[in-house]
Motif scaffolding. Structure first.
Motif, PDB file in Angstrom:
ATOM      1  N   UNK A 300       0.806  -1.206   0.095  1.00  0.00           N
ATOM      2  CA  UNK A 300       0.018  -0.071  -0.050  1.00  0.00           C
ATOM      3  C   UNK A 300       1.118   1.359  -0.105  1.00  0.00           C
ATOM      4  N   UNK A 301       0.575   2.104  -0.911  1.00  0.00           N
ATOM      5  CA  UNK A 301       1.440   3.467  -1.022  1.00  0.00           C
ATOM      6  C   UNK A 301       0.295   4.625  -0.934  1.00  0.00           C
ATOM      7  N   UNK A 302       0.567   5.163   0.266  1.00  0.00           N
ATOM      8  CA  UNK A 302      -0.499   6.259   0.793  1.00  0.00           C
ATOM      9  C   UNK A 302       0.426   7.938   0.490  1.00  0.00           C
ATOM     10  N   UNK A 303      -0.324   8.525  -0.395  1.00  0.00           N
ATOM     11  CA  UNK A 303       0.108   9.985  -0.500  1.00  0.00           C
ATOM     12  C   UNK A 303       1.697   9.869  -0.825  1.00  0.00           C
ATOM     13  N   UNK A 304       1.992   9.443  -1.830  1.00  0.00           N
ATOM     14  CA  UNK A 304       3.335   9.325  -1.839  1.00  0.00           C
ATOM     15  C   UNK A 304       3.553   9.019  -3.594  1.00  0.00           C
ATOM     16  N   UNK A 305       4.665   8.133  -3.821  1.00  0.00           N
ATOM     17  CA  UNK A 305       4.849   7.768  -5.314  1.00  0.00           C
ATOM     18  C   UNK A 305       6.441   7.867  -5.536  1.00  0.00           C
ATOM     19  N   UNK A 306       6.705   8.215  -6.548  1.00  0.00           N
ATOM     20  CA  UNK A 306       8.306   8.092  -7.226  1.00  0.00           C
ATOM     21  C   UNK A 306       8.600   9.588  -7.062  1.00  0.00           C
ATOM     22  N   UNK A 307       9.429   9.994  -6.002  1.00  0.00           N
ATOM     23  CA  UNK A 307       9.586  11.248  -5.476  1.00  0.00           C
ATOM     24  C   UNK A 307      10.420  12.150  -6.635  1.00  0.00           C
ATOM     25  N   UNK A 328       2.151 -10.474  -6.279  1.00  0.00           N
ATOM     26  CA  UNK A 328       1.765  -9.411  -5.349  1.00  0.00           C
ATOM     27  C   UNK A 328       0.263  -9.607  -5.274  1.00  0.00           C
ATOM     28  N   UNK A 329      -0.246  -9.858  -4.163  1.00  0.00           N
ATOM     29  CA  UNK A 329      -1.891 -10.096  -4.165  1.00  0.00           C
ATOM     30  C   UNK A 329      -2.449  -8.952  -4.349  1.00  0.00           C
ATOM     31  N   UNK A 330      -2.024  -7.812  -3.916  1.00  0.00           N
ATOM     32  CA  UNK A 330      -2.859  -6.298  -3.914  1.00  0.00           C
ATOM     33  C   UNK A 330      -1.713  -5.307  -3.919  1.00  0.00           C
ATOM     34  N   UNK A 331      -1.879  -4.381  -4.850  1.00  0.00           N
ATOM     35  CA  UNK A 331      -1.082  -3.177  -5.010  1.00  0.00           C
ATOM     36  C   UNK A 331      -1.959  -2.170  -5.025  1.00  0.00           C
ATOM     37  N   UNK A 332      -2.146  -1.297  -3.613  1.00  0.00           N
ATOM     38  CA  UNK A 332      -2.896  -0.334  -3.647  1.00  0.00           C
ATOM     39  C   UNK A 332      -2.500   1.167  -3.288  1.00  0.00           C
ATOM     40  N   UNK A 333      -2.862   1.929  -4.091  1.00  0.00           N
ATOM     41  CA  UNK A 333      -2.272   3.229  -4.230  1.00  0.00           C
ATOM     42  C   UNK A 333      -3.822   4.539  -3.975  1.00  0.00           C
ATOM     43  N   UNK A 334      -3.327   5.213  -2.900  1.00  0.00           N
ATOM     44  CA  UNK A 334      -4.211   6.061  -2.310  1.00  0.00           C
ATOM     45  C   UNK A 334      -3.467   7.593  -2.372  1.00  0.00           C
ATOM     46  N   UNK A 335      -4.525   8.628  -3.001  1.00  0.00           N
ATOM     47  CA  UNK A 335      -3.810   9.932  -2.788  1.00  0.00           C
ATOM     48  C   UNK A 335      -4.872  10.732  -2.932  1.00  0.00           C
ATOM     49  N   UNK A 336      -4.731  11.975  -2.280  1.00  0.00           N
ATOM     50  CA  UNK A 336      -5.854  13.200  -2.154  1.00  0.00           C
ATOM     51  C   UNK A 336      -5.675  13.961  -3.330  1.00  0.00           C
ATOM     52  N   UNK A 337      -6.773  14.516  -4.039  1.00  0.00           N
ATOM     53  CA  UNK A 337      -6.943  15.457  -5.405  1.00  0.00           C
ATOM     54  C   UNK A 337      -5.966  16.430  -5.061  1.00  0.00           C
ATOM     55  N   UNK A 338      -5.970  16.969  -3.976  1.00  0.00           N
ATOM     56  CA  UNK A 338      -5.423  18.463  -3.740  1.00  0.00           C
ATOM     57  C   UNK A 338      -3.960  18.108  -3.236  1.00  0.00           C
ATOM     58  N   UNK A 340       0.092  17.754  -2.732  1.00  0.00           N
ATOM     59  CA  UNK A 340       1.166  18.321  -3.470  1.00  0.00           C
ATOM     60  C   UNK A 340       2.154  17.210  -4.044  1.00  0.00           C
ATOM     61  N   UNK A 341       1.964  16.003  -3.432  1.00  0.00           N
ATOM     62  CA  UNK A 341       2.717  14.774  -3.979  1.00  0.00           C
ATOM     63  C   UNK A 341       1.956  14.185  -5.309  1.00  0.00           C
ATOM     64  N   UNK A 342       1.000  15.042  -5.747  1.00  0.00           N
ATOM     65  CA  UNK A 342       0.323  14.355  -6.979  1.00  0.00           C
ATOM     66  C   UNK A 342       1.059  13.894  -8.060  1.00  0.00           C
ATOM     67  N   UNK A 343       2.152  14.642  -8.340  1.00  0.00           N
ATOM     68  CA  UNK A 343       3.116  14.334  -9.465  1.00  0.00           C
ATOM     69  C   UNK A 343       3.862  13.126  -9.372  1.00  0.00           C
ATOM     70  N   UNK A 366      -9.165  16.079  -0.441  1.00  0.00           N
ATOM     71  CA  UNK A 366      -8.259  16.500   0.420  1.00  0.00           C
ATOM     72  C   UNK A 366      -6.921  16.321  -0.062  1.00  0.00           C
ATOM     73  N   UNK A 367      -5.941  16.638   0.881  1.00  0.00           N
ATOM     74  CA  UNK A 367      -4.558  16.585   0.586  1.00  0.00           C
ATOM     75  C   UNK A 367      -3.750  15.681   1.458  1.00  0.00           C
TER      76      UNK A 367
END
Lengths: 386, 386
Positions: A300-307, A328-338, A340-343, A366-367
């Motif tokens: 699970x990758x929360x509000x993150x990514x490849x910086x 991998x049985x589950x790859x889950x990504x979550x991010x807020x629409x606002x 600042x790590x969206x990129x 949210x962010x």
């Protein structure tokens, strides 16, 4: 209301029929509450109060407001400053007062939270939105501060281990979620602001999540524990920071996982190991899972990514292909629409897309907030170990 | 100095060569430190600072001062308020600022302590006086928040359990100290302000204390855990308070001790069970030990005694004779010479004297303070289980 009840209970100890106790609270008696704050109305509206005949300016900042926004309180003739806000949706918030510009917790509110180096007062608006992380009348797991040797970092380190209700009297072996905090936080973060133990208590009680251990480490490789540099370690500087790169992830897989698997009743296989993290901890999750494919079956990758925008994406894709091939049985990504790590988040999604890596993406409102991370944990943990 | 190092480490995370992280600390960015405070000189002198161009009056109260005494800070032209105090002896203190009369923790100090419903900032003056309760580079035990069923109180309740270094990998059985807090406190008190786990870590490492478990309960029988009323329980009032009398002590002996002895590797006999408590917890210790003679082989009463001046002393003496006859290996009493509970303490001493109950009495300087209770624990725990 809880607060009033509590104060009453404590005051009673000053004199009782049979026993005469004095208040054993040693912290400044001058802090005795003089007003009621926060005062939560049935509709979710909140009144904040501060007693200070002398102050020039009192304001409040809360997590429902902008990060640098403040709302002024108004002084009445009796020296009580007050402001009432519109009803808030049921969930968990935090707030600070600013007394002539100086940040303070609400002295009449006994529930404070630490987030890294800072403190705020807790505001829980009861209702459906708070149920999943409230302390409900359900069986509770244990939460332990555990020290372990980290040979790869050459220090003793501390982590929190949540064991689910019934663990102590069970002969079963359990799966494990390794749950990582963000920059500025430490091993306290997920149980204090994140309420991970209460979220798991509640989801396990309702049958939504499987009983599991949750291991919450300290992702700052130079610290031994909360706010404490490891003995003999020089604090990182801008010049030396790079030398810490990848060290926490190595210690997680090479020191923490073996410690847990040696000392707890856990299942020692990929599909019974999950890893998730927020922000910097999401970066740690990506690095640990791709560096050690075959270790974690759930990610699970929360509000993150490849910086790093300069990442060699071909190399990255090869790593993700190896990870995917490990199963991998589950790859889950979550991010807020606002957020600042969206990129960074989008770079991660593009790698997943381009490598045909099956995944779930949850884009919330949210962010970069604990409100989102608590939600993400409550969504992600029921997917695990099924 | 640690603080500066820490801030530096955290700031670095804002931008690093490889990864770009944002501060994940969500609590008001307006709290970023603008001054250094507390600033501890090598000689133990301390400078406190607060940045507030707008305040009319800033003062500090510390645990080395009188309970209601304050020391004013002086404002410089740059808006920084400051005061420097004479060198303090090496030990642990706490303090609060008062910003125009409003109590606040020091926003630049990441170490805050909770004492019941109030918070203060931690001030540790390094040196010999702090060694026994500092986090030293020694093996650390685990500290766990554990929930148990209390049939006698009809609720789930929380306690802290300290297990000594090596416990998890050992087949040995250990003795247990039951350690009770005072009025206004809860199950957090002995590990936060009391630093019981660190004191035991240090005394065990130096061979002064035997490895033991320490069980820290919540002595407020109407609470399920820290600051939380048990579900369905009506908070005590002046009229109903008496109905709680003796209930915690019963739950301690009838619920907690059996839970510990069923779920932990412990020795299940009187001479491997100790009980000690401060203030109200000293009262609980006296009641539990005399109501259940033969349960505890070691007894410590800190800053407490027989609170009620109308106690029937003949009855009390008979209880103490029965306790003495059950075989007590150590009865230890500690009290500060300035403590307002001295009369209660003297009533206890007179019962011990008049019943020929062998005991040790330690009269320290000072009053009803955590500084004394930490000391008493450091004196008492090495006497146990020898």
């Amino acid at each position: 209301m809880n607060l009033k009840q509590l104060s009453l209970g404590v005051c009673l100890l000053l004199f009782t029929g049979t026993f005469q106790f004095s208040q054993a609270q040693e912290i400044s008696a001058m802090q005795a509450p003089q007003v009621v704050s926060p005062d939560i109305a049935a509709n979710g509206s909140v009144t904040f109060r501060v007693y200070s005949p002398k102050a020039n300016e009192v304001a409040v900042n809360g997590s429902w407001m902008g990060f640098r926004e403040t709302l002024p309180l108004t002084k009445a003739e009796n020296g009580v400053w007050e402001v009432t806000i519109d009803p808030l949706p049921s969930t968990m918030y935090h707030y600070n007062f600013f007394i002539d510009g100086v940040a303070a917790i609400d002295v009449t509110n006994p529930h404070a939270l630490r987030d890294g180096t800072r403190y705020a007062s807790l505001l829980m608006i009861p209702g459906d939105g708070a149920k999943v992380f409230q302390q409900n009348d359900v069986p509770h797991g244990s939460l332990s501060k555990v020290w372990y040797d980290s040979p790869s970092l050459g220090m003793k380190r501390r982590m929190y281990v949540y064991t689910p209700p019934g663990y102590d009297s069970s002969n079963e072996s359990y799966p494990v979620l390794y749950l990582l905090h963000g920059a500025g936080g430490d091993e306290d973060a997920w149980s204090s602001l994140g309420r991970a133990n209460l979220i798991l208590d509640n989801l396990i009680a309702s049958g939504k999540a499987k009983p599991m251990l949750v291991v919450m480490t300290n992702g700052n490789a130079w610290q031994s524990s909360t706010l404490t540099m490891a003995p003999g370690v020089t604090p990182p500087t801008r010049e030396t920071y790079a030398q810490w790169s990848g060290k926490f992830e190595k210690s997680l897989v090479e020191d923490v996982v073996p410690y847990i698997e040696e000392n707890y009743q856990v299942i020692k296989e990929k599909d019974s190991r999950a890893i998730a993290g927020l922000s910097m901890g999401g970066g740690h999750t990506i690095t640990a899972s791709t560096t050690y494919p075959g270790t974690f079956g759930y990610i699970g990758v929360f509000s993150s990514g490849i910086f790093d925008p300069n990442t060699n994406m071909d190399e990255m894709k090869n790593k993700f292909i190896a990870l995917k091939d490990s199963g991998v049985k589950e790859y889950w990504v979550g991010c807020g629409v606002d957020d600042f790590v969206m990129e960074s988040n989008k770079r991660l999604l593009s790698v997943l897309d381009e490598t045909g890596f099956e995944h779930d993406y949850h884009e919330s409102a949210g962010g970069h907030t604990w409100a989102n991370w608590r939600d993400y944990l409550a969504i992600f943990s029921p997917m695990l170990f099924k």
